[in-house]
Design a protein around this motif. Structure first.
Motif, mmCIF file in Angstrom:
data_model
loop_
_atom_site.group_PDB
_atom_site.id
_atom_site.type_symbol
_atom_site.label_atom_id
_atom_site.label_comp_id
_atom_site.label_asym_id
_atom_site.label_seq_id
_atom_site.Cartn_x
_atom_site.Cartn_y
_atom_site.Cartn_z
ATOM 1 N N ASP A 28 -85.571 30.674 1.463
ATOM 2 C CA ASP A 28 -85.269 29.660 2.478
ATOM 3 C C ASP A 28 -83.816 29.201 2.379
ATOM 4 O O ASP A 28 -83.127 29.033 3.400
ATOM 5 N N LEU A 29 -83.334 28.988 1.150
ATOM 6 C CA LEU A 29 -81.953 28.543 0.956
ATOM 7 C C LEU A 29 -80.952 29.618 1.373
ATOM 8 O O LEU A 29 -79.929 29.315 1.995
ATOM 9 N N ILE A 30 -81.266 30.876 1.034
ATOM 10 C CA ILE A 30 -80.378 31.991 1.418
ATOM 11 C C ILE A 30 -80.297 32.089 2.935
ATOM 12 O O ILE A 30 -79.206 32.228 3.507
ATOM 13 N N GLN A 31 -81.452 32.013 3.595
ATOM 14 C CA GLN A 31 -81.470 32.112 5.048
ATOM 15 C C GLN A 31 -80.715 30.954 5.691
ATOM 16 O O GLN A 31 -80.021 31.137 6.697
ATOM 17 N N SER A 32 -80.839 29.759 5.122
ATOM 18 C CA SER A 32 -80.127 28.592 5.660
ATOM 19 C C SER A 32 -78.625 28.756 5.499
ATOM 20 O O SER A 32 -77.847 28.441 6.407
ATOM 21 N N LEU A 33 -78.208 29.280 4.335
ATOM 22 C CA LEU A 33 -76.780 29.475 4.083
ATOM 23 C C LEU A 33 -76.198 30.543 5.012
ATOM 24 O O LEU A 33 -75.122 30.369 5.585
#
Length: 354
Positions: free
Chosen positions: A20-25
Protein backbone atom coordinates in the motif's frame (compact mmCIF):
# COMPACT_ATOMS: atom_id res chain seq x y z
CA UNK A 1 14.92 12.15 1.04
CA UNK A 2 12.95 10.05 -1.43
CA UNK A 3 15.52 7.22 -1.31
CA UNK A 4 15.69 7.35 2.49
CA UNK A 5 11.91 7.04 2.67
CA UNK A 6 11.87 4.18 0.17
CA UNK A 7 14.65 2.35 2.02
CA UNK A 8 12.44 2.16 5.12
CA UNK A 9 9.88 -0.02 3.32
CA UNK A 10 11.98 -3.16 3.73
CA UNK A 11 11.81 -2.72 7.52
CA UNK A 12 8.03 -3.14 7.54
CA UNK A 13 6.99 -6.69 8.43
CA UNK A 14 3.46 -6.48 7.04
CA UNK A 15 3.53 -7.15 3.25
CA UNK A 16 0.10 -5.65 2.68
CA UNK A 17 1.10 -2.40 4.38
CA UNK A 18 4.35 -2.30 2.40
CA UNK A 19 2.51 -2.73 -0.91
CA UNK A 20 0.00 0.00 0.00
CA UNK A 21 2.82 2.42 0.88
CA UNK A 22 4.73 1.63 -2.33
CA UNK A 23 1.63 2.17 -4.44
CA UNK A 24 0.89 5.46 -2.66
CA UNK A 25 4.45 6.68 -3.19
CA UNK A 26 4.46 5.71 -6.87
CA UNK A 27 1.06 7.35 -7.36
CA UNK A 28 2.38 10.57 -5.79
CA UNK A 29 5.29 10.58 -8.23
CA UNK A 30 3.04 9.88 -11.22
CA UNK A 31 0.52 12.58 -10.30
CA UNK A 32 3.11 15.26 -9.63
CA UNK A 33 1.77 18.63 -10.85
CA UNK A 34 5.16 20.22 -11.27
CA UNK A 35 5.47 21.64 -14.78
CA UNK A 36 7.72 20.07 -17.36
CA UNK A 37 10.04 23.11 -17.33
CA UNK A 38 11.00 22.30 -13.75
CA UNK A 39 13.55 19.51 -13.63
CA UNK A 40 11.88 17.61 -10.76
CA UNK A 41 8.67 17.33 -12.77
CA UNK A 42 10.11 16.02 -16.03
CA UNK A 43 9.38 12.47 -17.13
CA UNK A 44 13.07 11.63 -16.85
CA UNK A 45 13.15 12.79 -13.25
CA UNK A 46 10.04 10.80 -12.39
CA UNK A 47 11.48 7.69 -14.02
CA UNK A 48 14.71 8.23 -12.12
CA UNK A 49 12.82 8.30 -8.82
CA UNK A 50 10.91 5.11 -9.62
CA UNK A 51 14.13 3.41 -10.76
CA UNK A 52 15.66 4.25 -7.39
CA UNK A 53 12.62 2.73 -5.68
CA UNK A 54 12.86 -0.33 -7.93
CA UNK A 55 16.51 -0.89 -6.99
CA UNK A 56 15.71 -0.64 -3.28
CA UNK A 57 13.02 -3.32 -3.42
CA UNK A 58 13.85 -6.99 -2.80
CA UNK A 59 10.47 -8.59 -3.53
CA UNK A 60 9.84 -9.88 -7.08
CA UNK A 61 6.20 -8.80 -7.16
CA UNK A 62 7.01 -5.28 -6.04
CA UNK A 63 9.84 -4.94 -8.58
CA UNK A 64 7.61 -6.24 -11.37
CA UNK A 65 4.82 -3.81 -10.52
CA UNK A 66 7.19 -0.82 -10.27
CA UNK A 67 8.79 -1.77 -13.59
CA UNK A 68 5.36 -1.65 -15.17
CA UNK A 69 4.77 1.85 -13.80
CA UNK A 70 8.19 2.99 -15.09
CA UNK A 71 7.32 1.78 -18.60
CA UNK A 72 3.90 3.43 -18.42
CA UNK A 73 5.46 6.73 -17.35
CA UNK A 74 7.88 6.66 -20.26
CA UNK A 75 5.07 6.69 -22.83
CA UNK A 76 1.99 8.11 -21.13
CA UNK A 77 3.10 10.64 -18.53
CA UNK A 78 1.65 14.12 -19.04
CA UNK A 79 5.16 15.48 -19.49
CA UNK A 80 6.13 12.83 -22.07
CA UNK A 81 6.94 14.27 -25.48
CA UNK A 82 7.41 12.65 -28.87
CA UNK A 83 11.14 13.12 -28.43
CA UNK A 84 11.19 11.32 -25.08
CA UNK A 85 8.99 8.51 -26.42
CA UNK A 86 11.34 8.01 -29.39
CA UNK A 87 14.10 7.33 -26.88
CA UNK A 88 12.45 3.93 -26.43
CA UNK A 89 13.69 2.92 -29.90
CA UNK A 90 16.39 0.22 -29.61
CA UNK A 91 18.93 2.24 -31.63
CA UNK A 92 18.72 5.10 -29.12
CA UNK A 93 20.51 2.86 -26.59
CA UNK A 94 18.32 3.84 -23.63
CA UNK A 95 17.91 1.31 -20.81
CA UNK A 96 14.14 1.06 -21.31
CA UNK A 97 14.49 0.84 -25.09
CA UNK A 98 16.93 -2.04 -24.70
CA UNK A 99 14.58 -3.74 -22.24
CA UNK A 100 11.74 -3.66 -24.77
CA UNK A 101 13.91 -5.10 -27.52
CA UNK A 102 13.68 -8.78 -28.51
CA UNK A 103 13.22 -11.10 -25.53
CA UNK A 104 15.00 -8.92 -22.97
CA UNK A 105 11.87 -8.27 -20.91
CA UNK A 106 11.08 -11.99 -20.87
CA UNK A 107 14.61 -12.75 -19.65
CA UNK A 108 14.31 -10.14 -16.91
CA UNK A 109 11.05 -11.65 -15.69
CA UNK A 110 12.69 -15.08 -15.59
CA UNK A 111 15.38 -13.58 -13.35
CA UNK A 112 12.75 -12.34 -10.89
CA UNK A 113 11.99 -15.90 -9.81
CA UNK A 114 8.49 -16.70 -8.60
CA UNK A 115 5.90 -14.33 -10.03
CA UNK A 116 2.14 -14.60 -10.10
CA UNK A 117 0.32 -14.92 -13.42
CA UNK A 118 -1.35 -11.59 -12.69
CA UNK A 119 2.04 -9.86 -12.34
CA UNK A 120 3.29 -11.19 -15.67
CA UNK A 121 0.01 -10.45 -17.41
CA UNK A 122 -0.05 -6.85 -16.20
CA UNK A 123 3.56 -6.18 -17.21
CA UNK A 124 3.18 -7.67 -20.71
CA UNK A 125 -0.04 -5.71 -21.13
CA UNK A 126 1.69 -2.42 -20.23
CA UNK A 127 4.65 -3.25 -22.49
CA UNK A 128 2.31 -3.86 -25.45
CA UNK A 129 0.61 -0.49 -24.92
CA UNK A 130 3.94 1.33 -24.56
CA UNK A 131 5.43 -0.01 -27.82
CA UNK A 132 2.03 0.55 -29.45
CA UNK A 133 2.32 4.23 -28.52
CA UNK A 134 5.89 4.20 -29.82
CA UNK A 135 4.66 2.80 -33.15
CA UNK A 136 2.10 5.62 -33.43
CA UNK A 137 4.76 8.27 -32.83
CA UNK A 138 7.09 6.65 -35.37
CA UNK A 139 4.34 6.66 -38.00
CA UNK A 140 3.64 10.32 -37.30
CA UNK A 141 7.32 11.11 -37.78
CA UNK A 142 7.56 9.11 -40.99
CA UNK A 143 9.81 6.47 -39.41
CA UNK A 144 8.15 3.56 -41.23
CA UNK A 145 10.81 0.92 -40.56
CA UNK A 146 10.89 1.74 -36.85
CA UNK A 147 7.08 1.73 -36.75
CA UNK A 148 6.94 -1.77 -38.24
CA UNK A 149 9.50 -3.00 -35.70
CA UNK A 150 7.51 -1.46 -32.83
CA UNK A 151 4.29 -3.06 -34.11
CA UNK A 152 6.05 -6.43 -34.13
CA UNK A 153 7.16 -5.91 -30.52
CA UNK A 154 3.61 -4.93 -29.57
CA UNK A 155 2.31 -8.15 -31.13
CA UNK A 156 4.91 -10.23 -29.31
CA UNK A 157 3.95 -8.71 -25.94
CA UNK A 158 0.23 -9.16 -26.67
CA UNK A 159 0.78 -12.86 -27.37
CA UNK A 160 2.77 -13.25 -24.14
CA UNK A 161 -0.04 -11.55 -22.23
CA UNK A 162 -2.77 -13.70 -23.80
CA UNK A 163 -0.78 -16.86 -23.05
CA UNK A 164 -1.24 -16.20 -19.31
CA UNK A 165 -4.94 -17.16 -19.61
CA UNK A 166 -5.50 -20.89 -19.20
CA UNK A 167 -9.25 -21.17 -19.81
CA UNK A 168 -11.89 -19.37 -21.84
CA UNK A 169 -13.86 -18.91 -18.62
CA UNK A 170 -10.99 -16.77 -17.26
CA UNK A 171 -11.16 -14.31 -20.15
CA UNK A 172 -12.04 -10.79 -19.01
CA UNK A 173 -12.72 -7.53 -20.84
CA UNK A 174 -9.03 -6.65 -21.02
CA UNK A 175 -8.22 -10.04 -22.53
CA UNK A 176 -11.00 -9.70 -25.11
CA UNK A 177 -9.68 -6.32 -26.19
CA UNK A 178 -6.10 -7.64 -26.34
CA UNK A 179 -7.24 -10.72 -28.31
CA UNK A 180 -8.91 -8.50 -30.90
CA UNK A 181 -5.74 -6.39 -31.24
CA UNK A 182 -3.60 -9.54 -31.51
CA UNK A 183 -5.90 -11.03 -34.16
CA UNK A 184 -5.72 -7.88 -36.25
CA UNK A 185 -1.96 -7.80 -35.77
CA UNK A 186 -1.63 -11.40 -36.95
CA UNK A 187 -3.75 -10.65 -40.02
CA UNK A 188 -1.91 -7.43 -40.84
CA UNK A 189 1.55 -8.96 -40.49
CA UNK A 190 1.38 -12.77 -40.59
CA UNK A 191 4.90 -13.30 -41.90
CA UNK A 192 7.49 -11.51 -39.72
CA UNK A 193 6.25 -13.19 -36.51
CA UNK A 194 5.19 -16.41 -38.22
CA UNK A 195 6.66 -18.78 -35.60
CA UNK A 196 5.32 -16.83 -32.59
CA UNK A 197 1.83 -16.50 -34.09
CA UNK A 198 1.49 -20.10 -35.23
CA UNK A 199 -0.27 -21.10 -31.97
CA UNK A 200 -2.47 -18.01 -31.72
CA UNK A 201 -5.67 -19.96 -32.48
CA UNK A 202 -5.21 -22.06 -29.32
CA UNK A 203 -5.00 -19.08 -26.92
CA UNK A 204 -8.18 -18.97 -24.77
CA UNK A 205 -8.89 -15.23 -25.34
CA UNK A 206 -8.60 -15.80 -29.10
CA UNK A 207 -10.84 -18.87 -28.89
CA UNK A 208 -13.39 -16.61 -27.18
CA UNK A 209 -13.42 -14.37 -30.28
CA UNK A 210 -15.27 -17.13 -32.15
CA UNK A 211 -18.45 -16.29 -30.27
CA UNK A 212 -17.79 -12.58 -29.73
CA UNK A 213 -16.47 -11.50 -33.14
CA UNK A 214 -17.05 -14.39 -35.53
CA UNK A 215 -15.98 -12.54 -38.74
CA UNK A 216 -12.64 -11.50 -37.24
CA UNK A 217 -12.04 -15.02 -35.93
CA UNK A 218 -12.86 -16.48 -39.37
CA UNK A 219 -10.46 -14.05 -41.07
CA UNK A 220 -7.72 -14.91 -38.58
CA UNK A 221 -8.30 -18.61 -39.24
CA UNK A 222 -7.84 -18.01 -42.97
CA UNK A 223 -4.50 -16.28 -42.41
CA UNK A 224 -3.40 -19.09 -40.14
CA UNK A 225 -4.54 -22.04 -42.25
CA UNK A 226 -6.31 -20.96 -45.43
CA UNK A 227 -5.40 -19.91 -48.96
CA UNK A 228 -6.19 -17.07 -51.35
CA UNK A 229 -9.48 -18.64 -52.47
CA UNK A 230 -10.64 -18.75 -48.83
CA UNK A 231 -9.80 -15.06 -48.39
CA UNK A 232 -11.69 -14.16 -51.56
CA UNK A 233 -14.70 -16.14 -50.38
CA UNK A 234 -14.58 -14.28 -47.05
CA UNK A 235 -14.42 -10.82 -48.67
CA UNK A 236 -17.47 -11.62 -50.79
CA UNK A 237 -19.64 -12.04 -47.71
CA UNK A 238 -17.83 -9.72 -45.27
CA UNK A 239 -16.86 -6.06 -45.45
CA UNK A 240 -13.15 -5.49 -44.77
CA UNK A 241 -13.75 -1.73 -44.44
CA UNK A 242 -14.73 -2.41 -40.82
CA UNK A 243 -11.01 -2.84 -40.18
CA UNK A 244 -9.83 -0.29 -42.78
CA UNK A 245 -7.66 1.62 -40.30
CA UNK A 246 -5.89 -1.57 -39.22
CA UNK A 247 -5.96 -4.00 -42.16
CA UNK A 248 -4.77 -2.90 -45.58
CA UNK A 249 -6.53 -5.03 -48.21
CA UNK A 250 -3.67 -4.79 -50.73
CA UNK A 251 -1.15 -5.96 -48.12
CA UNK A 252 -3.55 -8.67 -46.99
CA UNK A 253 -3.80 -10.08 -50.54
CA UNK A 254 -0.01 -10.08 -50.90
CA UNK A 255 0.42 -11.85 -47.56
CA UNK A 256 -2.23 -14.48 -48.23
CA UNK A 257 -0.55 -15.24 -51.57
CA UNK A 258 2.77 -15.82 -49.79
CA UNK A 259 1.04 -18.02 -47.22
CA UNK A 260 -0.79 -19.92 -49.98
CA UNK A 261 2.55 -20.63 -51.63
CA UNK A 262 3.87 -21.81 -48.26
CA UNK A 263 0.93 -24.24 -47.93
CA UNK A 264 1.51 -25.46 -51.48
CA UNK A 265 5.17 -26.13 -50.64
CA UNK A 266 4.07 -28.16 -47.63
CA UNK A 267 1.94 -30.39 -49.85
CA UNK A 268 4.39 -30.98 -52.73
CA UNK A 269 8.15 -31.41 -53.12
CA UNK A 270 8.03 -30.26 -56.73
CA UNK A 271 5.53 -27.65 -57.83
CA UNK A 272 4.92 -26.81 -61.50
CA UNK A 273 4.84 -23.12 -62.36
CA UNK A 274 1.25 -23.43 -63.61
CA UNK A 275 0.10 -24.88 -60.27
CA UNK A 276 1.61 -21.91 -58.43
CA UNK A 277 0.07 -19.47 -60.91
CA UNK A 278 -3.32 -21.11 -60.45
CA UNK A 279 -3.15 -21.11 -56.63
CA UNK A 280 -1.90 -17.53 -56.40
CA UNK A 281 -4.07 -16.38 -59.33
CA UNK A 282 -1.18 -14.67 -61.09
CA UNK A 283 0.43 -14.94 -64.53
CA UNK A 284 3.04 -17.66 -64.97
CA UNK A 285 5.57 -14.95 -65.80
CA UNK A 286 5.15 -13.62 -62.23
CA UNK A 287 5.66 -16.98 -60.50
CA UNK A 288 9.41 -16.61 -60.05
CA UNK A 289 9.06 -13.22 -58.34
CA UNK A 290 6.57 -14.73 -55.89
CA UNK A 291 8.90 -17.65 -55.16
CA UNK A 292 11.75 -15.22 -54.54
CA UNK A 293 9.50 -13.21 -52.18
CA UNK A 294 8.55 -16.36 -50.26
CA UNK A 295 12.20 -17.41 -49.96
CA UNK A 296 13.22 -13.89 -48.84
CA UNK A 297 10.52 -13.95 -46.15
CA UNK A 298 11.90 -17.19 -44.72
CA UNK A 299 8.71 -19.14 -45.33
CA UNK A 300 10.20 -21.37 -48.01
CA UNK A 301 13.60 -22.65 -49.06
CA UNK A 302 13.47 -23.74 -52.70
CA UNK A 303 15.22 -23.80 -56.09
CA UNK A 304 13.69 -23.05 -59.47
CA UNK A 305 14.26 -25.12 -62.57
CA UNK A 306 13.52 -22.61 -65.32
CA UNK A 307 13.85 -25.19 -68.09
CA UNK A 308 11.41 -27.68 -66.55
CA UNK A 309 9.37 -24.81 -65.07
CA UNK A 310 9.11 -26.39 -61.65
CA UNK A 311 9.96 -25.24 -58.13
CA UNK A 312 11.86 -27.80 -56.05
CA UNK A 313 11.07 -27.37 -52.36
CA UNK A 314 13.92 -28.00 -49.93
CA UNK A 315 12.07 -27.03 -46.77
CA UNK A 316 9.21 -24.80 -45.74
CA UNK A 317 7.43 -23.44 -42.69
CA UNK A 318 4.46 -25.53 -41.55
CA UNK A 319 1.33 -23.44 -41.08
CA UNK A 320 -0.57 -26.17 -39.27
CA UNK A 321 0.11 -29.74 -38.25
CA UNK A 322 -2.98 -31.91 -38.02
CA UNK A 323 -4.10 -35.32 -39.27
CA UNK A 324 -3.55 -34.38 -42.92
CA UNK A 325 0.03 -33.30 -42.21
CA UNK A 326 0.71 -36.54 -40.31
CA UNK A 327 -0.50 -38.49 -43.37
CA UNK A 328 1.78 -36.50 -45.68
CA UNK A 329 4.70 -37.12 -43.33
CA UNK A 330 3.85 -40.83 -43.23
CA UNK A 331 3.82 -41.01 -47.03
CA UNK A 332 7.21 -39.29 -47.26
CA UNK A 333 8.71 -41.55 -44.62
CA UNK A 334 7.41 -44.60 -46.47
CA UNK A 335 9.03 -43.34 -49.69
CA UNK A 336 12.28 -42.70 -47.82
CA UNK A 337 12.09 -46.14 -46.21
CA UNK A 338 11.53 -47.75 -49.62
CA UNK A 339 14.48 -45.88 -51.11
CA UNK A 340 16.78 -46.86 -48.23
CA UNK A 341 15.66 -50.48 -48.59
CA UNK A 342 16.51 -50.34 -52.29
CA UNK A 343 20.02 -49.04 -51.51
CA UNK A 344 20.58 -51.74 -48.86
CA UNK A 345 19.32 -54.48 -51.20
CA UNK A 346 21.69 -53.22 -53.88
CA UNK A 347 24.65 -53.30 -51.49
CA UNK A 348 23.79 -56.83 -50.37
CA UNK A 349 23.56 -57.97 -53.98
CA UNK A 350 26.98 -56.52 -54.77
CA UNK A 351 28.46 -58.17 -51.68
CA UNK A 352 27.06 -61.55 -52.65
CA UNK A 353 28.53 -61.22 -56.15
CA UNK A 354 31.99 -60.24 -54.86
Amino acid sequence: AFCLLAALFDRINDDAVTIDLIQSLVSAVEQSNVTVQQESGSVHNKIGMLCALYNLMSGSSEKCWILGRILHLAAFDKSSSETSILELLPDRKSALGTLLEGRNLERMLAGFGELSVENERALYGIASKVVGKLAQVCKGKGLEEEAVSAESSKQRFLLKMLATYENVSDVDAEARSAARDAAIGAISNPVSLFAEQRCIMSLPPVVALKSEDAPLYALLEIFQQGKLEDFQSFTKSNDLSVYEDQINEEDAIRNIRLLSLCSLATEHEEIPYDAIASTLQVDEDDVESWVIAAVSSGLVSAKMDQLQRVVMVEKCAVRRFGIEQWKILQERLNVWKKNVKGVLDGLKQKQSQA
